[in-house]
Design an enzyme around this catalytic site. Structure first.
Site, PDB file in Angstrom:
ATOM      1  N   HIS A  69      20.877  38.262  75.741  1.00  9.78           N
ATOM      2  CA  HIS A  69      20.416  38.787  77.036  1.00  9.78           C
ATOM      3  C   HIS A  69      18.881  38.714  77.130  1.00  9.78           C
ATOM      4  O   HIS A  69      18.335  38.336  78.171  1.00  9.78           O
ATOM      5  CB  HIS A  69      20.799  40.259  77.182  1.00  9.78           C
ATOM      6  CG  HIS A  69      22.268  40.540  77.251  1.00  9.78           C
ATOM      7  ND1 HIS A  69      22.919  41.290  76.306  1.00  9.78           N
ATOM      8  CD2 HIS A  69      23.210  40.201  78.168  1.00  9.78           C
ATOM      9  CE1 HIS A  69      24.202  41.404  76.634  1.00  9.78           C
ATOM     10  NE2 HIS A  69      24.410  40.738  77.754  1.00  9.78           N
ATOM     11  N   GLY A  86      23.642  32.862  81.267  1.00 10.48           N
ATOM     12  CA  GLY A  86      23.778  32.249  79.948  1.00 10.48           C
ATOM     13  C   GLY A  86      24.870  31.197  79.902  1.00 10.48           C
ATOM     14  O   GLY A  86      25.944  31.377  80.477  1.00 10.48           O
TER      15      GLY A  86
HETATM   16  P1  AMP Z   1      27.176  40.088  80.009  1.00  9.47           P
HETATM   17  O1  AMP Z   1      26.369  41.310  79.792  1.00  9.47           O
HETATM   18  O2  AMP Z   1      28.112  39.775  78.882  1.00  9.47           O
HETATM   19  O3  AMP Z   1      27.839  40.059  81.352  1.00  9.47           O
HETATM   20  O4  AMP Z   1      26.148  38.870  80.009  1.00  9.47           O
HETATM   21  C1  AMP Z   1      25.046  38.866  80.868  1.00  9.47           C
HETATM   22  C2  AMP Z   1      24.385  37.520  80.827  1.00  9.47           C
HETATM   23  O5  AMP Z   1      23.959  37.232  79.493  1.00  9.47           O
HETATM   24  C3  AMP Z   1      25.332  36.385  81.224  1.00  9.47           C
HETATM   25  O6  AMP Z   1      24.627  35.443  82.014  1.00  9.47           O
HETATM   26  C4  AMP Z   1      25.727  35.821  79.884  1.00  9.47           C
HETATM   27  O7  AMP Z   1      26.109  34.467  79.956  1.00  9.47           O
HETATM   28  C5  AMP Z   1      24.457  35.981  79.104  1.00  9.47           C
HETATM   29  N1  AMP Z   1      24.730  35.947  77.664  1.00  9.47           N
HETATM   30  C6  AMP Z   1      25.668  36.660  76.989  1.00  9.47           C
HETATM   31  N2  AMP Z   1      25.680  36.316  75.691  1.00  9.47           N
HETATM   32  C7  AMP Z   1      24.734  35.349  75.537  1.00  9.47           C
HETATM   33  C8  AMP Z   1      24.277  34.567  74.421  1.00  9.47           C
HETATM   34  N3  AMP Z   1      24.790  34.704  73.204  1.00  9.47           N
HETATM   35  N4  AMP Z   1      23.283  33.674  74.646  1.00  9.47           N
HETATM   36  C9  AMP Z   1      22.755  33.511  75.889  1.00  9.47           C
HETATM   37  N5  AMP Z   1      23.143  34.214  76.969  1.00  9.47           N
HETATM   38  C10 AMP Z   1      24.121  35.118  76.799  1.00  9.47           C
END
Ligand code: AMP
Length: 271
Positions: A28, A138
């Site tokens: 994140h 991401g």
């Molecule tokens: P989430 O909190 O899981 O909904 O993720 C929020 C954002 O962070 C989304 O755009 C995800 O794709 C991104 N994200 C989650 N894990 C990763 C990671 N390991 N590397 C890069 N971006 C990530």
């Protein structure tokens, strides 16, 4: 929040938005840094969005720690953390949903039929509330990126979608808030996904192009892990999510989802 973003715009500042569900990790934070590099004011939203969880999914037990998240986001360069209560996003009489109906259908959409409707609805709301110039997502959630990009195009949102690479732990496990659910033994088996994808990418680098060979090798590799149950392994077009018979460099992606006991994990590699 809407007023605040209006003020920022009136000051001539460009706005970057990083939508998250909190439980922030370095993946994140890499998105926050990317937004920081591209825009003047960075908003990180932290909202565990109920509409993107299915009835038997982990909405109630999803990790929440807004104080830690606020400190981490600020440390990575966020100016504003927007963490609305559920009642503010979805008041009692709420009745409008946004659904993308093609890219959202296969892969994750097949096993989580209401998931992307929840994602597109909340992202459309966040776009309207924060009016960003740039929104950073991401590659880890590749289908989400593709669905959001399609919605942005179809509904003419004046937002540039930026995709940031997947951050991994030293041993290759893609960072995820849901990794907190894994016990030691489960975590060891969770490495299967990244390993299978890396192996298949290696095959492609050595010249393999056929989807069926790649999928078969990955499935074979994943079957060697006792706790792992494959949900899907597929070679797809990274923009449309349609299945591909052969790798086309720059256009193809291998995506996989699996249960590690009761924890559902996804991962992918672009080719
Ligand atoms: P989430 O909190 O899981 O909904 O993720 C929020 C954002 O962070 C989304 O755009 C995800 O794709 C991104 N994200 C989650 N894990 C990763 C990671 N390991 N590397 C890069 N971006 C990530």
């Amino acid at each position: 929040m809407q007023k605040l973003s209006g003020t920022l715009r009136a000051q001539g500042k460009t706005i970057g938005l990083v939508p998250t569900m909190g439980a922030l990790h370095d993946g994140h934070l890499s998105l926050v840094r990317r937004a920081r590099a591209e825009t003047d004011a960075v908003i990180v939203s932290v909202f565990v969005n109920p509409t993107q969880f299915g009835p038997n999914e982990d909405f109630t037990r999803y990790p929440r720690d807004i104080d830690a998240d606020t400190a981490l986001a600020a440390g990575a360069g966020a100016d504003i953390v927007f963490a609305p209560p559920v009642e503010e996003m979805y008041p009692k009489n709420y009745s409008t949903y946004v659904s993308e109906e093609a890219v959202a259908r296969p892969l994750e959409g097949a096993s989580r039929p209401t998931h992307f409707r929840g994602v597109t609805t909340v992202v459309a709301k966040l776009f309207n509330i924060t009016r960003p110039d740039v929104a950073v997502f991401g590659q880890k959630d590749a289908q989400q990126v593709a669905v959001v990009a399609k919605m942005t195009e179809d509904l003419n949102f004046p937002v540039r979608i930026v995709v940031a690479p997947t951050l991994r732990e030293a041993d290759g496990l893609a960072m995820s808030s849901r990794n907190r659910y894994l016990s030691g033994a489960q975590r060891a088996e969770a490495l299967a996904l990244g390993r299978a994808l890396a192996f298949a990418k290696g095959m492609v680098e050595k010249g393999e192009r056929r989807s069926d060979r790649l999928v078969a090798e990955m499935t074979h590799l994943l079957a060697q892990y006792r706790r792992v149950r494959v949900i899907y392994v597929a070679l797809v077009d990274r923009r449309t999510m349609e299945p591909m018979r052969e790798v086309e460099p720059g256009r193809s992606m291998l995506a996989a989802a699996a249960w590690v006991d009761e924890v559902r994990l996804i991962d992918n590699v672009t080719l």
